[in-house]
Scaffold this active site. Structure first.
Site, PDB file in Angstrom:
ATOM      1  N   HIS A 176      -7.253  -4.703  10.176  1.00 54.43           N
ATOM      2  CA  HIS A 176      -7.002  -4.479   8.750  1.00 54.43           C
ATOM      3  C   HIS A 176      -5.749  -5.226   8.282  1.00 54.43           C
ATOM      4  CE1 HIS A 176      -4.556  -0.521   9.559  1.00 54.43           C
ATOM      5  NE2 HIS A 176      -3.701  -1.457   9.194  1.00 54.43           N
TER       6      HIS A 176
ATOM      7  N   GLU B 110      -9.554  -1.844   5.176  1.00 51.18           N
ATOM      8  CA  GLU B 110     -10.106  -1.465   6.472  1.00 51.18           C
ATOM      9  C   GLU B 110     -11.417  -2.212   6.747  1.00 51.18           C
ATOM     10  OE1 GLU B 110      -8.452   0.203   8.617  1.00 51.18           O
ATOM     11  OE2 GLU B 110      -8.149   2.300   8.082  1.00 51.18           O
TER      12      GLU B 110
ATOM     13  N   ASN C  50      -7.227  -2.835  14.382  1.00 57.08           N
ATOM     14  CA  ASN C  50      -8.655  -2.976  14.036  1.00 57.08           C
ATOM     15  C   ASN C  50      -8.896  -4.138  13.066  1.00 57.08           C
ATOM     16  OD1 ASN C  50      -7.656  -2.041  11.631  1.00 57.08           O
ATOM     17  ND2 ASN C  50      -8.920  -0.196  11.517  1.00 57.08           N
TER      18      ASN C  50
ATOM     19  N   ASP D 226       0.826  -1.215   0.000  1.00 58.95           N
ATOM     20  CA  ASP D 226       0.000   0.000   0.000  1.00 58.95           C
ATOM     21  C   ASP D 226       0.853   1.256   0.000  1.00 58.95           C
ATOM     22  OD1 ASP D 226       0.923  -0.474   2.573  1.00 58.95           O
ATOM     23  OD2 ASP D 226      -1.035  -0.999   3.367  1.00 58.95           O
TER      24      ASP D 226
HETATM   25  C1  GLP Z   1      -0.303  -0.184   8.544  1.00 58.65           C
HETATM   26  C2  GLP Z   1      -0.132  -0.890   7.187  1.00 58.65           C
HETATM   27  C3  GLP Z   1      -0.262  -2.367   7.331  1.00 58.65           C
HETATM   28  C4  GLP Z   1       0.391  -2.769   8.638  1.00 58.65           C
HETATM   29  C5  GLP Z   1      -0.452  -2.289   9.774  1.00 58.65           C
HETATM   30  C6  GLP Z   1       0.149  -2.519  11.144  1.00 58.65           C
HETATM   31  O1  GLP Z   1      -1.037   0.940   8.496  1.00 58.65           O
HETATM   32  N1  GLP Z   1      -0.904  -0.425   6.107  1.00 58.65           N
HETATM   33  O2  GLP Z   1       0.318  -3.004   6.214  1.00 58.65           O
HETATM   34  O3  GLP Z   1       0.504  -4.156   8.701  1.00 58.65           O
HETATM   35  O4  GLP Z   1      -0.869  -0.968   9.569  1.00 58.65           O
HETATM   36  O5  GLP Z   1       1.140  -1.591  11.445  1.00 58.65           O
HETATM   37  P1  GLP Z   1       2.175  -1.784  12.613  1.00 58.65           P
HETATM   38  O6  GLP Z   1       3.071  -2.893  12.222  1.00 58.65           O
HETATM   39  O7  GLP Z   1       2.920  -0.472  12.716  1.00 58.65           O
HETATM   40  O8  GLP Z   1       1.391  -2.093  13.856  1.00 58.65           O
END
Ligand code: GLP
Length: 257
Positions: A152, A157, A150, A81
């Site tokens: 995702h 989302e 959450n 992304d």
């Molecule tokens: C982000 C990304 C995801 C990631 C998730 C968790 O916003 N778009 O690909 O896996 O949220 O993030 P983190 O590893 O910082 O908890």
């Protein structure tokens, strides 16, 4: 020798859960797993996440590469992304994150690195281009995933429905807060929208390793593994995949007991 992970088991779950003693152990095992896959198939197509979770994996892979133990010269990567309206040069972009933590420190060929362009004027065309490039590459061989608190995955989302193809998404307040660190800890500077691979590319990956660390992920992990398959928890769709490993530290596994 890597310590043997404790396997909670296939048991009642349709994904393979492993609980490691620590985040560091899980990251080392994950980097070892990726390295092994690349050695077995040098042109491997890797799906890569950003966020805090994979940082130690990238660090381990960079160290392996520096020791001469891993070449990524023929590997191909597709990131999951990117924020909308953010250029690759912007320090807050996922592209800049990847350059800082991984791409700039290994021997990936620039032409083998694939990224969504958050500045593309025609979003639909950009999403179609990215899906086509991934199709052309044969899909993802190995997808490394994190999970949002959450539920995702990538930027798919929670909502009433999910989208299969690559698409533009409106980020939830919670997700913008979670990404504030990239924008000087100011959530109001986190873009409102992003481009993301859709659920199809994620579920069509030949193999998935999802990492989750820390107590803040325990609820999402439990919902993903034990809850119903629902767009309210996008990660729960991984229950339908035949080859998913979920690698956790003890805190993230707390809801599974
Ligand atoms: C982000 C990304 C995801 C990631 C998730 C968790 O916003 N778009 O690909 O896996 O949220 O993030 P983190 O590893 O910082 O908890």
């Amino acid at each position: 020798m890597l310590p043997r992970p404790r396997t909670v088991g296939w048991g009642p779950f349709s994904v393979n859960i492993r609980v490691f003693n620590s985040e560091q152990e899980a990251a080392a095992a994950c980097a070892g797993h990726i390295a092994q896959a690349v050695r077995a198939r040098p042109s491997l197509v890797l799906g890569l996440p950003t966020g805090r979770t994979p940082l130690n994996v990238y660090r381990e892979l960079v160290a392996l590469h520096a020791r001469g133990g891993l070449s990524l010269a023929h590997a191909r990567t597709f990131n999951l992304d990117e924020f909308s309206g953010v250029s690759p040069e912007d320090g807050g972009s996922f592209r800049a994150y990847m350059d800082r933590h991984f791409f700039g420190k290994v021997d990936l060929a620039p032409g083998n690195i694939h990224f969504l362009d958050g500045m593309a004027p025609d979003v639909d065309a950009e999403c179609a281009r990215y899906d086509a490039a991934l199709r052309e590459a044969g899909g993802l061989d190995l997808l490394l995933l994190g999970i949002g608190a959450n539920g995702h995955v990538a930027f798919n989302e929670p909502g009433d429905s999910l989208q299969a193809p690559c698409h533009r998404v409106r980020l939830s307040r919670e997700t913008r807060l979670a990404n504030a660190a990239l924008f000087g800890d100011d959530p109001t500077r986190v873009p409102l929208e992003a481009l993301t691979l859709g659920m199809a590319s994620i579920l069509q990956a030949r193999r998935v390793v999802l990492l989750a660390f820390g107590a803040s992920k325990a609820g999402a992990v439990a919902a993903m593994v034990k809850g119903p398959v629902t767009p309210r928890c996008p990660a729960s769709f991984l229950q339908l995949h035949r080859d998913v490993d979920v690698w956790l530290d003890p805190e993230a596994a707390r809801g599974l007991a």
